[in-house]
Design a protein around this motif. Structure first.
Motif, PDB file in Angstrom:
ATOM      1  N   THR A   1      -2.051  -6.728  -7.151  1.00  0.00           N
ATOM      2  CA  THR A   1      -2.347  -7.035  -5.760  1.00  0.00           C
ATOM      3  C   THR A   1      -1.642  -6.027  -4.872  1.00  0.00           C
ATOM      4  O   THR A   1      -0.425  -5.864  -4.965  1.00  0.00           O
ATOM      5  CB  THR A   1      -1.894  -8.453  -5.389  1.00  0.00           C
ATOM      6  OG1 THR A   1      -2.522  -9.402  -6.263  1.00  0.00           O
ATOM      7  CG2 THR A   1      -2.283  -8.780  -3.945  1.00  0.00           C
ATOM      8  N   VAL A   2      -2.418  -5.360  -4.024  1.00  0.00           N
ATOM      9  CA  VAL A   2      -1.866  -4.363  -3.112  1.00  0.00           C
ATOM     10  C   VAL A   2      -2.018  -4.879  -1.691  1.00  0.00           C
ATOM     11  O   VAL A   2      -3.136  -5.117  -1.227  1.00  0.00           O
ATOM     12  CB  VAL A   2      -2.582  -3.009  -3.279  1.00  0.00           C
ATOM     13  CG1 VAL A   2      -1.923  -1.958  -2.387  1.00  0.00           C
ATOM     14  CG2 VAL A   2      -2.570  -2.569  -4.735  1.00  0.00           C
ATOM     15  N   SER A   3      -0.899  -5.051  -1.028  1.00  0.00           N
ATOM     16  CA  SER A   3      -0.913  -5.594   0.331  1.00  0.00           C
ATOM     17  C   SER A   3      -0.899  -4.463   1.364  1.00  0.00           C
ATOM     18  O   SER A   3      -0.448  -3.351   1.093  1.00  0.00           O
ATOM     19  CB  SER A   3       0.288  -6.500   0.555  1.00  0.00           C
ATOM     20  OG  SER A   3       1.483  -5.756   0.439  1.00  0.00           O
ATOM     21  N   THR A   4      -1.382  -4.776   2.561  1.00  0.00           N
ATOM     22  CA  THR A   4      -1.394  -3.764   3.629  1.00  0.00           C
ATOM     23  C   THR A   4      -0.052  -3.676   4.316  1.00  0.00           C
ATOM     24  O   THR A   4       0.797  -4.541   4.164  1.00  0.00           O
ATOM     25  CB  THR A   4      -2.458  -4.117   4.665  1.00  0.00           C
ATOM     26  OG1 THR A   4      -2.206  -5.433   5.163  1.00  0.00           O
ATOM     27  CG2 THR A   4      -3.846  -4.077   4.036  1.00  0.00           C
TER      28      THR A   4
ATOM     29  N   ALA B   1     -12.452  -7.042  -9.364  1.00  0.00           N
ATOM     30  CA  ALA B   1     -11.990  -7.660  -8.125  1.00  0.00           C
ATOM     31  C   ALA B   1     -12.800  -8.925  -7.857  1.00  0.00           C
ATOM     32  O   ALA B   1     -13.924  -9.057  -8.366  1.00  0.00           O
ATOM     33  CB  ALA B   1     -12.146  -6.678  -6.966  1.00  0.00           C
ATOM     34  N   PRO B   2     -12.283  -9.855  -7.089  1.00  0.00           N
ATOM     35  CA  PRO B   2     -13.008 -11.092  -6.808  1.00  0.00           C
ATOM     36  C   PRO B   2     -14.385 -10.811  -6.220  1.00  0.00           C
ATOM     37  O   PRO B   2     -14.518 -10.026  -5.282  1.00  0.00           O
ATOM     38  CB  PRO B   2     -12.111 -11.798  -5.791  1.00  0.00           C
ATOM     39  CG  PRO B   2     -10.751 -11.279  -6.069  1.00  0.00           C
ATOM     40  CD  PRO B   2     -10.947  -9.853  -6.478  1.00  0.00           C
ATOM     41  N   GLY B   3     -15.394 -11.442  -6.795  1.00  0.00           N
ATOM     42  CA  GLY B   3     -16.751 -11.291  -6.291  1.00  0.00           C
ATOM     43  C   GLY B   3     -17.427  -9.988  -6.660  1.00  0.00           C
ATOM     44  O   GLY B   3     -18.549  -9.731  -6.206  1.00  0.00           O
TER      45      GLY B   3
ATOM     46  N   ALA C   1       0.840  -1.193   0.000  1.00  0.00           N
ATOM     47  CA  ALA C   1       0.000   0.000   0.000  1.00  0.00           C
ATOM     48  C   ALA C   1       0.878   1.248   0.000  1.00  0.00           C
ATOM     49  O   ALA C   1       1.883   1.310   0.704  1.00  0.00           O
ATOM     50  CB  ALA C   1      -0.912  -0.004   1.213  1.00  0.00           C
ATOM     51  N   GLY C   2       0.477   2.211  -0.838  1.00  0.00           N
ATOM     52  CA  GLY C   2       1.262   3.424  -0.992  1.00  0.00           C
ATOM     53  C   GLY C   2       2.253   3.364  -2.134  1.00  0.00           C
ATOM     54  O   GLY C   2       2.820   4.397  -2.522  1.00  0.00           O
TER      55      GLY C   2
ATOM     56  N   SER D   1       0.088   5.755  -5.218  1.00  0.00           N
ATOM     57  CA  SER D   1      -0.633   5.732  -3.942  1.00  0.00           C
ATOM     58  C   SER D   1      -1.638   4.581  -3.910  1.00  0.00           C
ATOM     59  O   SER D   1      -2.816   4.756  -3.560  1.00  0.00           O
ATOM     60  CB  SER D   1      -1.358   7.068  -3.708  1.00  0.00           C
ATOM     61  OG  SER D   1      -0.445   8.142  -3.724  1.00  0.00           O
ATOM     62  N   LEU D   2      -1.178   3.422  -4.278  1.00  0.00           N
ATOM     63  CA  LEU D   2      -2.072   2.276  -4.377  1.00  0.00           C
ATOM     64  C   LEU D   2      -2.630   1.872  -3.017  1.00  0.00           C
ATOM     65  O   LEU D   2      -1.946   1.980  -1.986  1.00  0.00           O
ATOM     66  CB  LEU D   2      -1.345   1.098  -5.026  1.00  0.00           C
ATOM     67  CG  LEU D   2      -1.211   1.220  -6.547  1.00  0.00           C
ATOM     68  CD1 LEU D   2      -0.117   0.295  -7.066  1.00  0.00           C
ATOM     69  CD2 LEU D   2      -2.533   0.919  -7.220  1.00  0.00           C
ATOM     70  N   LYS D   3      -3.865   1.399  -3.054  1.00  0.00           N
ATOM     71  CA  LYS D   3      -4.566   0.976  -1.846  1.00  0.00           C
ATOM     72  C   LYS D   3      -4.970  -0.497  -1.993  1.00  0.00           C
ATOM     73  O   LYS D   3      -5.125  -0.984  -3.117  1.00  0.00           O
ATOM     74  CB  LYS D   3      -5.834   1.817  -1.669  1.00  0.00           C
ATOM     75  CG  LYS D   3      -5.623   3.310  -1.659  1.00  0.00           C
ATOM     76  CD  LYS D   3      -6.951   4.034  -1.619  1.00  0.00           C
ATOM     77  CE  LYS D   3      -6.774   5.536  -1.660  1.00  0.00           C
ATOM     78  NZ  LYS D   3      -8.074   6.256  -1.649  1.00  0.00           N
ATOM     79  N   PRO D   4      -5.195  -1.186  -0.892  1.00  0.00           N
ATOM     80  CA  PRO D   4      -5.663  -2.576  -0.996  1.00  0.00           C
ATOM     81  C   PRO D   4      -6.935  -2.705  -1.838  1.00  0.00           C
ATOM     82  O   PRO D   4      -7.131  -3.711  -2.520  1.00  0.00           O
ATOM     83  CB  PRO D   4      -5.895  -2.974   0.458  1.00  0.00           C
ATOM     84  CG  PRO D   4      -4.886  -2.159   1.207  1.00  0.00           C
ATOM     85  CD  PRO D   4      -4.854  -0.834   0.490  1.00  0.00           C
ATOM     86  N   ASP D   5      -7.785  -1.690  -1.819  1.00  0.00           N
ATOM     87  CA  ASP D   5      -9.016  -1.726  -2.620  1.00  0.00           C
ATOM     88  C   ASP D   5      -8.746  -1.692  -4.118  1.00  0.00           C
ATOM     89  O   ASP D   5      -9.664  -1.943  -4.914  1.00  0.00           O
ATOM     90  CB  ASP D   5      -9.931  -0.550  -2.247  1.00  0.00           C
ATOM     91  CG  ASP D   5     -10.629  -0.758  -0.922  1.00  0.00           C
ATOM     92  OD1 ASP D   5     -11.210   0.218  -0.401  1.00  0.00           O
ATOM     93  OD2 ASP D   5     -10.593  -1.891  -0.409  1.00  0.00           O
TER      94      ASP D   5
END
Length: 127
Positions: free
Chosen positions: A124-127, A40-42, A14-15, A85-89
């Motif tokens: 994939t963006v991890s926290t 995104a999944p689902g 993230a970020g 500035s990537l986010k997990p979302d």
């Protein structure tokens, strides 16, 4: 046969930042515009960004505006999606799409107005 090929996806914290590329291969084809979508999944596929070649106008979803930048010179060269500035979302499969001239003046935010689609690249963006 005309194809779109995406590259540049991967795993980032993230970020962080990633740059996706989309290039056409195979039979040459002309486009009215190019776009990026993600799924995104689902969840349903959603619009991310697009560029209209005739005016060089770019369009962004509210969720990525100010963080993502779509660039490209013309329909014959690759288009890029710079993601900062990537986010997990933002985790999703990202698809490049091309809209042929028959969709001229149609809304590039709608996937139904695109003829050509790539296979997608995972982000994939991890926290």
């Amino acid at each position: 046969q005309a194809q779109l090929v995406e590259s540049g996806g991967g795993l980032v914290q993230a970020g962080g930042s990633l740059r996706l590329s989309c290039a056409a291969s195979g039979r040459a084809f002309s486009t009215y515009g190019m776009g990026w979508f993600r799924q995104a999944p689902g969840k349903e596929r959603e619009f991310v960004a697009a560029i209209k070649w005739s005016t060089s106008s770019t369009y962004y979803s509210d969720s990525v505006k100010g963080r993502f930048t779509l660039s490209g010179d013309n329909a014959e060269n690759p288009v890029y999606l710079q993601m900062n500035s990537l986010k997990p979302d933002d985790t999703a499969v990202y698809y490049c799409a091309g809209s042929s001239p028959r969709y001229f003046m149609r809304d590039l935010k709608k996937g139904e107005n695109y003829d050509y689609w790539g296979q997608g690249t995972q982000v994939t963006v991890s926290t």
